[in-house]
Design a protein around this motif. Structure first.
Motif, PDB file in Angstrom:
ATOM      1  N   THR A 220      33.282  47.536  40.082  1.00  0.00           N
ATOM      2  CA  THR A 220      34.209  46.147  40.233  1.00  0.00           C
ATOM      3  C   THR A 220      33.858  45.312  39.004  1.00  0.00           C
ATOM      4  O   THR A 220      34.807  44.658  38.459  1.00  0.00           O
ATOM      5  CB  THR A 220      33.997  45.567  41.481  1.00  0.00           C
ATOM      6  N   PHE A 221      32.817  44.968  38.608  1.00  0.00           N
ATOM      7  CA  PHE A 221      32.597  44.286  37.455  1.00  0.00           C
ATOM      8  C   PHE A 221      33.091  44.824  36.140  1.00  0.00           C
ATOM      9  O   PHE A 221      33.726  43.854  35.512  1.00  0.00           O
ATOM     10  CB  PHE A 221      30.882  44.175  37.376  1.00  0.00           C
ATOM     11  N   ASP A 222      32.996  46.048  35.889  1.00  0.00           N
ATOM     12  CA  ASP A 222      33.674  46.611  34.819  1.00  0.00           C
ATOM     13  C   ASP A 222      34.918  46.299  34.930  1.00  0.00           C
ATOM     14  O   ASP A 222      35.779  46.361  33.680  1.00  0.00           O
ATOM     15  CB  ASP A 222      33.214  47.939  34.704  1.00  0.00           C
ATOM     16  N   ALA A 223      35.674  46.741  35.882  1.00  0.00           N
ATOM     17  CA  ALA A 223      37.371  46.421  36.361  1.00  0.00           C
ATOM     18  C   ALA A 223      37.701  45.043  35.977  1.00  0.00           C
ATOM     19  O   ALA A 223      38.564  44.611  35.305  1.00  0.00           O
ATOM     20  CB  ALA A 223      37.390  47.075  37.496  1.00  0.00           C
ATOM     21  N   TYR A 224      36.625  44.036  36.345  1.00  0.00           N
ATOM     22  CA  TYR A 224      37.035  42.744  36.033  1.00  0.00           C
ATOM     23  C   TYR A 224      36.998  42.583  34.676  1.00  0.00           C
ATOM     24  O   TYR A 224      37.719  41.920  34.057  1.00  0.00           O
ATOM     25  CB  TYR A 224      35.916  42.002  36.703  1.00  0.00           C
ATOM     26  N   VAL A 225      35.969  42.837  33.774  1.00  0.00           N
ATOM     27  CA  VAL A 225      35.773  42.743  32.379  1.00  0.00           C
ATOM     28  C   VAL A 225      36.843  43.388  31.688  1.00  0.00           C
ATOM     29  O   VAL A 225      37.430  42.552  30.743  1.00  0.00           O
ATOM     30  CB  VAL A 225      34.501  43.401  31.871  1.00  0.00           C
ATOM     31  N   ARG A 226      37.297  44.397  32.023  1.00  0.00           N
ATOM     32  CA  ARG A 226      38.586  45.106  31.515  1.00  0.00           C
ATOM     33  C   ARG A 226      39.871  44.354  31.522  1.00  0.00           C
ATOM     34  O   ARG A 226      40.498  44.087  30.669  1.00  0.00           O
ATOM     35  CB  ARG A 226      38.831  46.569  31.870  1.00  0.00           C
ATOM     36  N   SER A 227      40.121  43.950  32.873  1.00  0.00           N
ATOM     37  CA  SER A 227      41.376  42.740  33.198  1.00  0.00           C
ATOM     38  C   SER A 227      41.103  41.573  32.222  1.00  0.00           C
ATOM     39  O   SER A 227      42.179  41.275  31.702  1.00  0.00           O
ATOM     40  CB  SER A 227      41.335  42.625  34.422  1.00  0.00           C
ATOM     41  N   TYR A 228      39.782  41.116  32.181  1.00  0.00           N
ATOM     42  CA  TYR A 228      39.458  39.839  31.695  1.00  0.00           C
ATOM     43  C   TYR A 228      39.768  39.962  29.916  1.00  0.00           C
ATOM     44  O   TYR A 228      40.520  39.095  29.360  1.00  0.00           O
ATOM     45  CB  TYR A 228      38.242  39.297  32.005  1.00  0.00           C
ATOM     46  N   THR A 229      39.595  40.905  29.411  1.00  0.00           N
ATOM     47  CA  THR A 229      39.644  41.097  28.026  1.00  0.00           C
ATOM     48  C   THR A 229      40.734  41.491  27.629  1.00  0.00           C
ATOM     49  O   THR A 229      41.535  41.144  26.393  1.00  0.00           O
ATOM     50  CB  THR A 229      38.280  42.430  27.532  1.00  0.00           C
ATOM     51  N   LYS A 230      41.491  42.244  28.575  1.00  0.00           N
ATOM     52  CA  LYS A 230      42.880  42.715  28.273  1.00  0.00           C
ATOM     53  C   LYS A 230      43.951  41.575  28.547  1.00  0.00           C
ATOM     54  O   LYS A 230      45.024  41.662  28.352  1.00  0.00           O
ATOM     55  CB  LYS A 230      43.333  44.111  28.911  1.00  0.00           C
ATOM     56  N   GLY A 231      43.449  40.433  29.242  1.00  0.00           N
ATOM     57  CA  GLY A 231      44.415  39.600  29.519  1.00  0.00           C
ATOM     58  C   GLY A 231      45.181  39.745  30.725  1.00  0.00           C
ATOM     59  O   GLY A 231      46.215  38.931  31.091  1.00  0.00           O
TER      60      GLY A 231
END
Length: 821
Positions: free
Chosen positions: A660-671
């Protein structure tokens, strides 16, 4: 009925009827022919349905996912657990109740003409522990009316019948004893037992039948009357149409064979007369007769070959279909056993070496059903007393049926709303779930089972771990502080983390500058930075407590901005944009709180994507109350509190908190939800960004609703919950259904008073009046015993950490959440 003999009488009956099993080879179930119409087999012309009819006239029903088929599985499960097995000559295997070679049948029987006492006697005759096995019990007419013809239901209702007799049976037709087949088909076994119990009266009449694989061909003709609804799960053997088609094809061949036999007989008579002729004529006559006999033999051989082809073709249909049915049944039994284990893990009884006694349940039907369905079987366990089959509650029955109210049950919104633990004398733990009635939604019972299991697992997680661990945090700068390591092993931790991720996405959608609301939001901001964290936290839960019972009336969740979140916990407000003035930050926060926060709060409390979060939060509310109850008295699961043992409740999904954290980081970095709106004023670029937050369930504030107000608002709530412990209860006014159940307690009563009172008057066992004379000398001893037990209980409670919820924080005025239950 009292003069009925037991196993010996049944053995004699089996001996007299062994021949019936030889002919019981095929089913009444409709099946798709395995040969085409060109082969003379009925196909499109088959009239019977392969789905359950709406008018109670029978049809195909799914195995275990329908109430009638589930009753069959329960009987199979009982026999499979306790019966050692029988040698099935036809298969060369030993088989018990789980065998695909065995067929379970059940019948709904008209109880009219029998008194309560006579029905009780019949119920006591059941023998479900070994084959041939059968039992009887009473079931509600209203609950089973969908399996009756409408005119039959109306007639029963007009006669004041409230309950039907249900008969269940399993036999093994292939069982051999002393080289002879001794087993009966299950339908015949039921009919025989009903016939044996006439007692000088009319035979008890089956009104509707269930069978795993359909009733046998000959048994169907002898046992099941024309027009009686038959429900089945597997297509097996030949259909009635195929039987008729086979007979039609065989009729001219058999007629020809009869003519051939007559011709042979005439030739034999002619040869007998020829023997009296003189030698010359006799020889000529014999040559003519021999030629004729040769023609007759050729005709007979040809006719027999045609007959064998017809019989063989239908035999192939039968064999292939029977093998397919056995394979399907083997698969179905395995799935049903797994689903049943899942259901039993919903608030399971505490572990014990002894079988649990049957707990009395609320809301049982009256009149004929006032006769308590006696023990299915009483087996003696070492020092445990008699054990009875655990009753199936409203949750179990609701998962196997759809209510008659509009639409169906939306199991995706199943929620725990009632919990009680009156102690061992009161029947153990009781619970009830609520789900809305809806024209659309997730109506599959497996969804409901998954939701109930999730609620149960979360409840035990919240009991087993300390409340200080009940938080999650998605911060791109803190990958090592996502969730407590123990909570992160459970589905409760998974749900919290995934809800936190969804929270950020929901907020991103609301503040997106390309939307009308987002454009307004960005237009009202000030300064060159906006970075706020939000936290999902409990809002005060409105509950009604009645002794050892909890009704969760409202359980809203709140979403707090970080400044408010930290202040409510005694901390300082965060400064997300330190370069900005305090007044600008307060202005921006006020804009967010006014425009965006209400939509976020509404989504958390109503949107489908937060349904799991709301479900596990309700378990958190129930667990917090249960912690307080366990501090006051002995409870079924009190010893689990804060012990940290959550091995039984770890997630079975292929998931880790890091996912879940990695999914969060992906969404965060991709905007995806890092919404950045840049504007230029001269040489300055202004950047405003929303980024992160968390979920915190460490404390649960309660607001108690008095009984009079609850009764005014929900007048039928306590009644519906009580009845739901035995069967689903539909509240059409509130457009919801209640599904309850219970788990017996293995704990000893904490005091003599609890044992005597039996908890509350509804679900508890009733004490036996020992007589006033006995009480006069017994009361002093009881008082002394109660004092000793009280001292022991205080010592035990003194060793148990007592955890109370934190006091409800004083919060500024927020949007009214009372509409979210």
């Amino acid at each position: 009925m009292r003069g009925i003999t037991g196993e010996r009488s049944l053995a004699r009956q089996l001996g007299r009827r062994w021949w019936a099993a030889v002919f019981c080879l095929a089913a009444l179930a409709v099946a798709t022919p395995l040969v085409g119409p060109g082969d003379g087999v009925v196909s499109a012309a088959q009239a019977a349905t392969t789905a359950k009819s709406e008018d109670g006239t029978g049809g195909r029903i799914p195995y275990y996912e329908d109430r009638f088929s589930r009753e069959g599985f329960y009987f199979r499960d009982r026999l499979g657990s306790e019966y050692k097995g029988a040698y099935i000559a036809d298969s060369g295997k030993y088989a018990n109740g789980y065998s695909e070679f065995a067929n379970v049948a059940a019948a709904l029987v008209d109880p009219r003409g029998r008194s309560d006492e006579e029905l009780a006697d019949l119920i006591a005759l059941g023998r479900p522990e070994e084959a041939p096995a059968y039992d009887f019990k009473l079931v509600s007419l209203e609950e089973w009316k969908d399996y009756l013809r409408p005119e039959v239901y109306e007639e029963l209702r007009a006669d004041g019948v409230q309950n039907l007799l249900m008969a269940r049976a399993m036999s093994f037709p292939g069982v051999r004893e002393a080289g002879k087949k001794t087993g009966l088909h299950s339908e015949q076994l039921i009919k025989n037992e009903l016939e044996k119990n006439r007692n000088g009266k009319a035979a008890l009449k089956p009104l509707s039948w269930y069978t795993d694989r359909g009733p046998c061909e000959v048994c169907g003709e002898e046992v099941i009357e024309d027009g009686t609804p038959v429900f089945y799960t597997q297509e097996y053997g030949l259909t009635q149409q195929e039987q008729a088609q086979r007979a039609a094809e065989l009729k001219p061949v058999d007629a020809e064979l009869r003519k051939i036999r007559n011709s042979r007989k005439q030739l034999e008579e002619r040869a007998h007369k020829a023997a009296k002729l003189p030698a010359g004529p006799r020889a000529n006559e014999r040559r003519v007769i021999a030629k004729e006999l040769k023609k007759v033999a050729d005709r007979e051989e040809s006719a027999k070959a045609r007959r064998d082809r017809i019989v063989g073709r239908y035999k192939d249909i039968y064999s292939v279909r029977a093998d397919t049915a056995r394979g399907n049944l083997r698969r179905d039994i395995g799935k049903a056993r797994e689903a049943d284990r899942e259901l039993k893990s919903v608030f399971p009884a505490p572990s014990t070496d002894c079988p649990m006694p049957q707990a009395q349940s609320l809301g049982r039907p009256q009149s004929v059903s006032a006769v308590r369905p006696a023990a299915f079987s009483a087996r003696q366990a070492a020092d445990c007393g008699d054990a009875e089959e655990q009753p199936r509650g409203g949750l179990d029955r609701g998962l196997a049926t759809t209510p008659r109210a509009p639409g169906g049950i939306d199991f995706s919104r199943l929620e725990l709303r009632y919990l009680a633990d009156p102690g061992s004398a009161g029947g153990g733990l009781r619970y009830a779930f609520k789900a809305p009635l809806a024209a659309s939604g997730e109506n599959d019972g497996t969804t409901g089972l998954a939701g109930a299991k999730e609620s149960s697992d979360a409840f035990f997680t919240w009991l087993g771990l300390e409340p200080s661990t009940f938080w999650v945090n998605l911060n791109p700068n803190e990958p090592d502080r996502i969730v407590d390591s123990r909570l992160g092993r459970t589905d409760a931790g998974r749900v919290l983390l995934q809800a936190d991720l969804q929270l950020k996405k929901t907020t991103g959608e609301l503040i997106h500058p390309d939307t009308k609301l987002g454009a307004r939001y960005w237009g009202e901001l000030s300064g060159d930075c906006m970075s706020f964290r939000t936290w999902i936290v409990p809002a005060p839960a409105t509950v009604h407590e009645d002794g050892d019972e909890l009704y969760i009336l409202k359980s809203p969740l709140d979403v707090q901005m970080e400044t408010q979140y930290l202040k409510s916990r005694g901390g300082e407000g965060a400064v997300s944009c330190p370069q900005q003035s305090k007044s600008v930050q307060e202005h921006n926060e006020a804009v967010f709180r006014r425009l965006i926060l209400p939509g976020v709060v509404k989504a958390v409390n109503t949107a489908p994507e937060y349904a799991e979060l709301r479900r596990v939060y309700l378990s958190r509310v129930a667990a917090q109350w249960y912690r307080e109850l366990s501090a006051r008295k002995a409870t079924a699961y009190g010893e689990m509190i804060d012990k940290g043992d959550i091995d039984a409740y770890t997630t079975r999904e292929k998931w880790t908190p890091r996912d879940t954290f990695d999914a969060y980081v992906r969404s965060y970095t991709k905007g995806e939800f890092k919404v950045t709106h840049r504007t230029r004023e001269g040489d300055t670029e202004y950047t405003r960004t929303y980024i992160y937050g968390g979920v915190d369930f460490t404390s649960v504030p309660f607001t108690s609703m008095p009984a009079d107000r609850m009764t005014e608002r929900w007048p039928t709530l306590t009644r519906d919950v009580g009845r739901s412990l035995a069967q689903p209860v539909t509240d059409t006014e509130q457009a919801q259904v209640w599904l309850g159940g219970g788990a017996p307690s293995t704990a000893e009563p904490d005091t003599e008073a609890e044992a005597r009172d039996g908890g509350d008057g509804g679900g508890g066992a009733q004490a036996t009046d020992a007589g006033s004379g006995t009480l006069r000398w017994w009361l002093p001893a009881a008082a002394l015993l109660a004092g000793l037990l009280g001292l022991l209980a205080l010592r035990r409670r003194g060793r148990r950490p007592r955890v109370r919820p934190a006091a409800a924080p004083q919060k500024p005025a927020e949007p009214d959440h009372s509409q979210w239950l």
